[in-house]
Each structure stands twice: as C-alpha cells, then as structure tokens.
Design a protein around this motif. Structure first.
Motif, PDB file in Angstrom:
ATOM      1  N   PRO A  64       0.834  -1.205   0.000  1.00 13.66           N
ATOM      2  CA  PRO A  64       0.000   0.000   0.000  1.00 13.66           C
ATOM      3  C   PRO A  64       0.865   1.249   0.000  1.00 13.66           C
ATOM      4  O   PRO A  64       1.874   1.313   0.702  1.00 13.66           O
ATOM      5  CB  PRO A  64      -0.764  -0.109   1.326  1.00 13.66           C
ATOM      6  CG  PRO A  64      -0.088  -1.135   2.147  1.00 13.66           C
ATOM      7  CD  PRO A  64       0.982  -1.784   1.352  1.00 13.66           C
ATOM      8  N   LEU A  65       0.483   2.235  -0.782  1.00 12.41           N
ATOM      9  CA  LEU A  65       1.163   3.539  -0.786  1.00 12.41           C
ATOM     10  C   LEU A  65       0.090   4.587  -0.534  1.00 12.41           C
ATOM     11  O   LEU A  65      -0.850   4.727  -1.319  1.00 12.41           O
ATOM     12  CB  LEU A  65       1.862   3.780  -2.122  1.00 12.41           C
ATOM     13  CG  LEU A  65       3.010   2.815  -2.446  1.00 12.41           C
ATOM     14  CD1 LEU A  65       3.531   3.053  -3.860  1.00 12.41           C
ATOM     15  CD2 LEU A  65       4.149   2.934  -1.441  1.00 12.41           C
ATOM     16  N   THR A  66       0.233   5.309   0.560  1.00 11.97           N
ATOM     17  CA  THR A  66      -0.836   6.166   1.013  1.00 11.97           C
ATOM     18  C   THR A  66      -0.603   7.627   0.617  1.00 11.97           C
ATOM     19  O   THR A  66       0.257   7.929  -0.207  1.00 11.97           O
ATOM     20  CB  THR A  66      -1.010   5.967   2.545  1.00 11.97           C
ATOM     21  OG1 THR A  66      -2.127   6.692   2.987  1.00 11.97           O
ATOM     22  CG2 THR A  66       0.208   6.385   3.323  1.00 11.97           C
ATOM     23  N   ALA A  67      -1.397   8.510   1.205  1.00 13.63           N
ATOM     24  CA  ALA A  67      -1.234   9.952   0.954  1.00 13.63           C
ATOM     25  C   ALA A  67      -0.640  10.567   2.214  1.00 13.63           C
ATOM     26  O   ALA A  67      -1.236  10.478   3.276  1.00 13.63           O
ATOM     27  CB  ALA A  67      -2.597  10.575   0.655  1.00 13.63           C
ATOM     28  N   PRO A  84       6.128  -1.970  12.071  1.00 11.45           N
ATOM     29  CA  PRO A  84       6.619  -2.107  10.694  1.00 11.45           C
ATOM     30  C   PRO A  84       5.624  -2.733   9.730  1.00 11.45           C
ATOM     31  O   PRO A  84       5.668  -2.455   8.536  1.00 11.45           O
ATOM     32  CB  PRO A  84       7.875  -2.985  10.846  1.00 11.45           C
ATOM     33  CG  PRO A  84       7.757  -3.613  12.183  1.00 11.45           C
ATOM     34  CD  PRO A  84       6.918  -2.707  13.036  1.00 11.45           C
ATOM     35  N   ARG A  85       4.686  -3.518  10.216  1.00 12.64           N
ATOM     36  CA  ARG A  85       3.729  -4.165   9.308  1.00 12.64           C
ATOM     37  C   ARG A  85       2.489  -3.304   9.085  1.00 12.64           C
ATOM     38  O   ARG A  85       1.633  -3.639   8.286  1.00 12.64           O
ATOM     39  CB  ARG A  85       3.356  -5.568   9.811  1.00 12.64           C
ATOM     40  CG  ARG A  85       4.586  -6.502   9.793  1.00 12.64           C
ATOM     41  CD  ARG A  85       4.244  -7.955   9.767  1.00 12.64           C
ATOM     42  NE  ARG A  85       3.543  -8.363   8.571  1.00 12.64           N
ATOM     43  CZ  ARG A  85       4.131  -8.623   7.405  1.00 12.64           C
ATOM     44  NH1 ARG A  85       5.436  -8.487   7.271  1.00 12.64           N
ATOM     45  NH2 ARG A  85       3.424  -9.018   6.372  1.00 12.64           N
ATOM     46  N   LYS A  86       2.397  -2.212   9.813  1.00  8.66           N
ATOM     47  CA  LYS A  86       1.261  -1.307   9.613  1.00  8.66           C
ATOM     48  C   LYS A  86       1.701   0.001   8.972  1.00  8.66           C
ATOM     49  O   LYS A  86       0.904   0.709   8.377  1.00  8.66           O
ATOM     50  CB  LYS A  86       0.583  -1.009  10.947  1.00  8.66           C
ATOM     51  CG  LYS A  86      -0.174  -2.187  11.488  1.00  8.66           C
ATOM     52  CD  LYS A  86      -0.978  -1.806  12.696  1.00  8.66           C
ATOM     53  CE  LYS A  86      -1.812  -2.983  13.159  1.00  8.66           C
ATOM     54  NZ  LYS A  86      -2.340  -2.794  14.483  1.00  8.66           N
ATOM     55  N   MET A  87       2.981   0.323   9.112  1.00  9.00           N
ATOM     56  CA  MET A  87       3.511   1.577   8.583  1.00  9.00           C
ATOM     57  C   MET A  87       3.379   1.602   7.057  1.00  9.00           C
ATOM     58  O   MET A  87       3.573   0.599   6.394  1.00  9.00           O
ATOM     59  CB  MET A  87       4.985   1.672   8.993  1.00  9.00           C
ATOM     60  CG  MET A  87       5.690   2.915   8.541  1.00  9.00           C
ATOM     61  SD  MET A  87       6.533   2.671   6.991  1.00  9.00           S
ATOM     62  CE  MET A  87       7.996   1.786   7.510  1.00  9.00           C
ATOM     63  N   MET A  88       2.977   2.747   6.509  1.00  7.52           N
ATOM     64  CA  MET A  88       2.848   2.865   5.049  1.00  7.52           C
ATOM     65  C   MET A  88       3.587   4.096   4.563  1.00  7.52           C
ATOM     66  O   MET A  88       3.491   5.158   5.185  1.00  7.52           O
ATOM     67  CB  MET A  88       1.375   3.012   4.649  1.00  7.52           C
ATOM     68  CG  MET A  88       0.560   1.771   4.879  1.00  7.52           C
ATOM     69  SD  MET A  88      -1.118   2.037   4.281  1.00  7.52           S
ATOM     70  CE  MET A  88      -2.009   2.214   5.805  1.00  7.52           C
ATOM     71  N   SER A  89       4.299   3.943   3.434  1.00  6.55           N
ATOM     72  CA  SER A  89       4.920   5.100   2.785  1.00  6.55           C
ATOM     73  C   SER A  89       3.874   5.762   1.901  1.00  6.55           C
ATOM     74  O   SER A  89       2.838   5.184   1.589  1.00  6.55           O
ATOM     75  CB  SER A  89       6.106   4.655   1.930  1.00  6.55           C
ATOM     76  OG  SER A  89       7.143   4.179   2.758  1.00  6.55           O
ATOM     77  N   SER A  90       4.201   6.975   1.481  1.00  6.48           N
ATOM     78  CA  SER A  90       3.269   7.671   0.584  1.00  6.48           C
ATOM     79  C   SER A  90       3.669   7.424  -0.869  1.00  6.48           C
ATOM     80  O   SER A  90       4.807   6.995  -1.156  1.00  6.48           O
ATOM     81  CB  SER A  90       3.291   9.171   0.865  1.00  6.48           C
ATOM     82  OG  SER A  90       4.537   9.709   0.495  1.00  6.48           O
ATOM     83  N   LEU A 115      -0.582  -1.916  -4.467  1.00  7.46           N
ATOM     84  CA  LEU A 115      -0.097  -2.830  -5.513  1.00  7.46           C
ATOM     85  C   LEU A 115      -0.371  -4.238  -5.004  1.00  7.46           C
ATOM     86  O   LEU A 115      -0.007  -4.590  -3.886  1.00  7.46           O
ATOM     87  CB  LEU A 115       1.389  -2.615  -5.778  1.00  7.46           C
ATOM     88  CG  LEU A 115       1.772  -1.181  -6.152  1.00  7.46           C
ATOM     89  CD1 LEU A 115       3.239  -1.097  -6.531  1.00  7.46           C
ATOM     90  CD2 LEU A 115       0.913  -0.654  -7.283  1.00  7.46           C
ATOM     91  N   THR A 116      -1.038  -5.004  -5.831  1.00 10.07           N
ATOM     92  CA  THR A 116      -1.571  -6.273  -5.328  1.00 10.07           C
ATOM     93  C   THR A 116      -1.047  -7.497  -6.063  1.00 10.07           C
ATOM     94  O   THR A 116      -0.751  -8.515  -5.453  1.00 10.07           O
ATOM     95  CB  THR A 116      -3.108  -6.274  -5.463  1.00 10.07           C
ATOM     96  OG1 THR A 116      -3.444  -5.912  -6.796  1.00 10.07           O
ATOM     97  CG2 THR A 116      -3.736  -5.311  -4.494  1.00 10.07           C
TER      98      THR A 116
END
Ligand code: SF4
Length: 189
Positions: free
Chosen positions: A112-115, A134-140, A173-174
C-alpha cells in the motif's frame, strides 16, 4: 469481490485498476520532499531517505504488475477551508486503512502507498529505534517518487475535480509478477 468494488463500498469517490507499467519514479518528486515542503522528510521511517533509494523503490514496485488506485474527493467552502481539507484527509486515511486491512487478509504481501507520511505515532522512533509498527507503517506515493497527478491521468481518474474540491489519492499494488516472492515489508532496504 474485486478491490475496486470494495473501495467504492467503503466510500471512495474514485477507484480503478492501476497498471504498474504507468508508474514512473521521478527524482524531482523526491527533491520536492527534501525541499522542506513536507515536514516529515527525514523524520519518519515511512519517508525518504528511510523508505529506501528511488532505485530500491523502483525494484520493489516492479515486482508487481497491477493494483488499485483510490481517491477521496472533498468539497470545500472556499480555498481557505483548512478544516475541510483536513477533514477530507482524515476521511481518506480512515477509508484507506479499512481497505488495506481487508486487502491484507487475502494478499498479505501487497504494497500500500498512502497519501502523506506515517502519522501513526505522535513521535516517530526514527532514527534511533526501529519502527514500532513495521507491518502497519505505510509510505506515501510521493515518498516513492510518484507524481500523483501523472498516475491518476495515466490510469483514467481525474486528479482535479474542479473549483472548491480537494482530492487525496492512494494505491495498493496487489498482483505480483510471475516468480516474484518479494515481501514488501520484511525486505525493506
Ligand atoms: S509506525 Fe510509528 S514508528 Fe513507525 S514510521 Fe510510523 S510513526 Fe514512525
């Protein structure tokens, strides 16, 4: 159920299939992050430089072939409606968390890439201690060098919805390319 369908059920105003072929990682976007426009640069594990070089992000992205692009569109009272912008951002982040949680049940190594950068903890542990989640953190998307307007345009959803609106966009991305077993979160550079 398709992820795009689920995204619409969650409330996203726009949801479409994302083709990884359309993703171009631009050094200029990273330069914007570094220019001080975003106060999270160099302050979060989710953000550059901690999220990895553009080359590393590109390698990670290219292990996928498809994904989903989602967008929340908010209506503002006027261009100074800061509360409206922040309300729309909050709604978008909440919707995206729900979508990612559902996606990870069936696709545990989706990316996942967030805003915006990760704001899960009031004080990030960067750089002294490892990320708490680390498993919940998302980059933008921007942290990965993606110009969001370009990604929207190439995948068929508007980036700008007209005067008096604001849009927040994210993607997941899946679908892995054949033979790729890269785990997007365990193998951070
Ligand atoms: S989850 Fe917490 S420690 Fe990890 S990047 Fe986000 S704010 Fe920092």
């Amino acid at each position: 159920m398709e992820l795009t369908e689920l995204a619409r059920e969650i409330g996203f105003e726009e949801a479409c299939i994302l083709s990884v072929e359309t993703l171009r990682l631009l050094p200029e976007v990273r330069e914007m992050c570094a220019s001080g426009r975003c106060l999270l640069y160099g302050k979060r594990w989710s953000c550059p430089p901690a999220c990895g070089s553009l080359e590393a992000c590109d390698r990670r992205i290219k292990t996928y072939q498809r994904g989903v692009l989602v967008q929340t569109v908010g209506v503002l009272e006027d261009v100074f409606d800061v509360d409206g912008i922040s309300r729309t951002e909050k709604t978008h982040k909440h919707r995206f968390e729900v979508l990612v949680r559902q996606a990870r049940r069936v696709l545990p190594d989706c990316l996942p890439l967030t805003a915006g950068g990760c704001t899960r903890c009031a004080m990030c542990t960067y750089p002294k201690k490892p990320c708490r989640f680390p498993r919940k953190m998302m980059s933008s998307m921007e942290a990965y060098g993606l110009l969001v307007s370009d990604v929207c345009e190439k995948n068929g959803i508007p980036y700008y919805h007209g005067e008096g609106t604001i849009a927040f966009t994210s993607c997941i991305l899946t679908e892995k390319r054949k033979g790729e077993n890269y785990d997007s979160e365990r193998n951070l550079p």
